[in-house]
Design a protein around this motif. Structure first.
Motif, PDB file in Angstrom:
ATOM      1  N   LEU A 106       2.015  -8.623  -4.891  1.00 18.97           N
ATOM      2  CA  LEU A 106       0.624  -8.862  -5.297  1.00 18.97           C
ATOM      3  C   LEU A 106      -0.279  -7.728  -4.828  1.00 18.97           C
ATOM      4  N   VAL A 107      -0.055  -7.275  -3.580  1.00 14.81           N
ATOM      5  CA  VAL A 107      -0.854  -6.164  -3.061  1.00 14.81           C
ATOM      6  C   VAL A 107      -0.684  -4.951  -3.969  1.00 14.81           C
ATOM      7  N   LYS A 108       0.585  -4.669  -4.346  1.00 16.35           N
ATOM      8  CA  LYS A 108       0.863  -3.525  -5.194  1.00 16.35           C
ATOM      9  C   LYS A 108       0.151  -3.655  -6.535  1.00 16.35           C
ATOM     10  N   VAL A 168       0.834  -1.203   0.000  1.00 19.58           N
ATOM     11  CA  VAL A 168       0.000   0.000   0.000  1.00 19.58           C
ATOM     12  C   VAL A 168       0.874   1.260   0.000  1.00 19.58           C
ATOM     13  N   ALA A 169       1.912   1.274   0.841  1.00 20.52           N
ATOM     14  CA  ALA A 169       2.782   2.456   0.920  1.00 20.52           C
ATOM     15  C   ALA A 169       3.478   2.701  -0.416  1.00 20.52           C
ATOM     16  N   ALA A 170       3.952   1.621  -1.056  1.00 20.31           N
ATOM     17  CA  ALA A 170       4.641   1.781  -2.341  1.00 20.31           C
ATOM     18  C   ALA A 170       3.702   2.388  -3.377  1.00 20.31           C
ATOM     19  N   VAL A 171       2.444   1.933  -3.375  1.00 21.40           N
ATOM     20  CA  VAL A 171       1.495   2.460  -4.362  1.00 21.40           C
ATOM     21  C   VAL A 171       1.206   3.935  -4.096  1.00 21.40           C
ATOM     22  N   ILE A 172       0.943   4.291  -2.830  1.00 20.12           N
ATOM     23  CA  ILE A 172       0.581   5.678  -2.520  1.00 20.12           C
ATOM     24  C   ILE A 172       1.727   6.628  -2.898  1.00 20.12           C
ATOM     25  N   LEU A 223      12.780   3.348  -5.146  1.00 20.00           N
ATOM     26  CA  LEU A 223      11.782   3.827  -4.187  1.00 20.00           C
ATOM     27  C   LEU A 223      10.969   2.678  -3.597  1.00 20.00           C
ATOM     28  N   SER A 224      10.408   1.829  -4.461  1.00 24.07           N
ATOM     29  CA  SER A 224       9.604   0.710  -3.960  1.00 24.07           C
ATOM     30  C   SER A 224      10.447  -0.202  -3.082  1.00 24.07           C
ATOM     31  N   PHE A 225      11.704  -0.413  -3.517  1.00 21.73           N
ATOM     32  CA  PHE A 225      12.609  -1.272  -2.746  1.00 21.73           C
ATOM     33  C   PHE A 225      12.827  -0.698  -1.345  1.00 21.73           C
ATOM     34  N   VAL A 226      13.115   0.618  -1.300  1.00 19.96           N
ATOM     35  CA  VAL A 226      13.399   1.258  -0.017  1.00 19.96           C
ATOM     36  C   VAL A 226      12.161   1.223   0.887  1.00 19.96           C
ATOM     37  N   ILE A 227      10.990   1.514   0.302  1.00 18.23           N
ATOM     38  CA  ILE A 227       9.755   1.494   1.101  1.00 18.23           C
ATOM     39  C   ILE A 227       9.547   0.100   1.709  1.00 18.23           C
ATOM     40  N   GLY A 228       9.689  -0.933   0.876  1.00 19.53           N
ATOM     41  CA  GLY A 228       9.508  -2.301   1.360  1.00 19.53           C
ATOM     42  C   GLY A 228      10.495  -2.640   2.462  1.00 19.53           C
ATOM     43  N   ALA A 269      12.649  -6.122  -2.526  1.00 15.24           N
ATOM     44  CA  ALA A 269      12.579  -6.537  -3.927  1.00 15.24           C
ATOM     45  C   ALA A 269      11.157  -6.938  -4.293  1.00 15.24           C
ATOM     46  N   GLY A 270      10.468  -7.645  -3.384  1.00 19.81           N
ATOM     47  CA  GLY A 270       9.081  -8.053  -3.645  1.00 19.81           C
ATOM     48  C   GLY A 270       8.157  -6.857  -3.756  1.00 19.81           C
ATOM     49  N   THR A 271       8.480  -5.792  -3.016  1.00 22.88           N
ATOM     50  CA  THR A 271       7.653  -4.592  -3.100  1.00 22.88           C
ATOM     51  C   THR A 271       7.821  -3.930  -4.473  1.00 22.88           C
ATOM     52  N   ALA A 272       8.952  -4.166  -5.128  1.00 25.35           N
ATOM     53  CA  ALA A 272       9.116  -3.688  -6.510  1.00 25.35           C
ATOM     54  C   ALA A 272       8.127  -4.443  -7.401  1.00 25.35           C
ATOM     55  N   THR A 273       8.318  -5.742  -7.590  1.00 28.84           N
ATOM     56  CA  THR A 273       7.264  -6.557  -8.221  1.00 28.84           C
ATOM     57  C   THR A 273       7.342  -7.965  -7.647  1.00 28.84           C
ATOM     58  N   TYR A 274       6.242  -8.712  -7.802  1.00 37.06           N
ATOM     59  CA  TYR A 274       6.202 -10.046  -7.209  1.00 37.06           C
ATOM     60  C   TYR A 274       7.074 -11.049  -7.966  1.00 37.06           C
ATOM     61  N   ILE A 275       7.716 -10.599  -9.047  1.00 37.17           N
ATOM     62  CA  ILE A 275       8.680 -11.476  -9.715  1.00 37.17           C
ATOM     63  C   ILE A 275      10.083 -11.215  -9.162  1.00 37.17           C
ATOM     64  N   VAL A 276      10.398  -9.927  -8.934  1.00 36.16           N
ATOM     65  CA  VAL A 276      11.730  -9.574  -8.437  1.00 36.16           C
ATOM     66  C   VAL A 276      11.973 -10.174  -7.047  1.00 36.16           C
TER      67      VAL A 276
END
Lengths: 159, 253
Positions: free
Chosen positions: B172-174, A127-131, B117-122, B142-149
């Motif tokens: 998946l959530v993303k 959720v955070a990444a999307v926002i 960015l996605s990586f750092v957030i995750g 890495a998963g927060t980037a995409t569910y394949i990474v």
């Protein structure tokens, strides 16, 4: 047997009508568009896989993007030389029109249960990444490529 | 009845076309009468698709949504990688190469920034939840980037299966959230032109989420978002187990 022959004749008649309309054999050129599309995808995917190999990544890097560029460039070239027949285009537009239904099918095969039951860490991270990513879209949209001053084309209205 | 089941099973792809047509039809009716045309039918159809995927997942315990129910296996073929890619490339027909060139720099910045960015957030969120091992933090990031990474990075670094499952979950959530939310927030983030679509694809990166979200917003935007997002997973696979892992290790290790 009789019905088979009559339906065969019907096909023949329709084929002749089609030919009379476009004068170039509608039934032959649609596949040329589909083949051009398929060829672009195959070459793009191949280049993407090679690019992945070079980078040491076991994946297809940007294959679809490369394929799209190939399709755009080749159809532009054909159109400029007047060889892009409307029927050829229709073989490509058909698949473009099938895009949303195919996306619906893709949505129906997602692991939604996995997403819903992923647990708090995954949920909060996703959720955070999307926002935050959404929030940055308007910021980065202002970046201009050096040397290009024309404004980007805007689509009339987003429904 | 047996004959009917046999017919359905023998014609799985045709069944999928008919079923998706039915879903689209229902979505058009909902759009017209329940939302008075306020929400686009394609957005509603994609949400219905996700609901069906949930039902399929609960019914079978599998990972492929509705496609795990054997009567609907054709949905897996119709919504699988091959036809999805063919259709995405087809949407590029009529897209403007000049627009893509104009937005090149923004797209590249968005792409690199999006992965980092996605990586750092995750990774930061995993830290707040008590994870301290650099391998765990990297895998979840890495998963927060995409569910394949996520799983590929996790496997490369030797992460545990629990953490790998978590990283897939974050991706998946993303992806699902992007599909659902994009059409509703599009106008607030200026998502109505090729340039913002290119930036959007680079920042979000999840190809399924980006292209479905853009399709539900305005189909003309799809090729631009697809252009950058198809490079995202590759870039993530390149950066996560190497540069980004070393950075995490330097910070916490």
């Amino acid at each position: 047997m009789a019905s088979l022959t009559s339906s065969y004749r019907l096909c023949e008649v329709r084929a002749r009508e089609g030919e009379a309309q476009s004068n170039s054999g509608v039934f032959v050129v649609i596949i040329l568009g589909v083949a051009l599309l398929s060829g672009s995808l195959l070459v793009g995917t191949w280049i993407g896989t090679l690019l992945g190999d070079v980078l040491g990544v076991d994946a297809n890097v940007g294959g679809v993007g490369i394929a799209m560029l190939l399709l755009i460039l080749s159809t532009n070239l054909l159109a400029r030389t007047g060889r892009l027949k409307p029927e050829t285009s229709s073989g490509i537009s058909f698949w473009s029109g099938m895009y949303i239904p195919i996306v619906v099918a893709m949505a129906a095969t997602q692991n939604v249960v996995g997403a819903v039951t992923a647990g708090p860490v995954a949920l909060v991270a996703g959720v955070a990444a999307v926002i935050i990513s959404f929030a940055l879209v308007p910021v980065l949209s202002r970046v201009k490529t050096p040397g290009v001053d024309e404004p980007v084309e805007e689509f009339a209205e987003v429904k | 009845m047996d004959a009917l089941i046999a017919t359905v099973k023998d014609n799985d792809l045709v069944v999928a076309f008919a079923l998706v047509g039915l879903v689209m039809g229902v979505a058009i009716l909902i759009s017209k009468f329940l939302t008075r045309g306020k929400f686009q039918a394609s957005a509603i159809a994609i949400i219905l698709g996700l609901v069906l995927a949930y039902v399929g997942g609960v019914a079978t315990g599998g990972e492929d949504g509705l496609a795990d129910i054997s009567l609907f296996s054709g949905i897996g073929l119709m919504g699988g990688g091959m036809l999805i890619n063919l259709a995405i490339v087809a949407t590029g027909f009529g897209a403007s190469f000049d627009e893509m060139k104009k937005s090149g720099l923004g797209g590249i910045i968005a792409l690199v920034l999006g992965v980092v960015l996605s990586f750092v957030i995750g990774a930061v969120i995993a830290w707040f939840f008590g994870y301290r091992d650099p391998i765990d933090l990297t895998t979840i990031g890495a998963g927060t980037a995409t569910y394949i990474v996520g799983p590929v990075t996790g496997a490369a670094l030797g992460a545990g299966s629990g953490v790998i499952a978590l990283s897939v979950g974050a991706g998946l959530v993303k992806s699902v959230l992007t599909m659902v939310v994009t059409p509703f927030v599009a106008k607030y983030i200026g998502l109505n032109n090729p340039r913002s679509a290119i930036v959007f694809g680079g920042l979000l990166g999840t190809t399924s989420g980006v292209t479905a979200g853009l399709a539900a917003t305005d189909k003309r935007l799809v090729p631009y978002g697809a252009m950058t997002s198809t490079f995202y997973t590759g870039l993530g696979l390149l950066m996560a187990p190497s540069v980004l892992f070393f950075a995490v290790k330097a910070l916490v290790g």
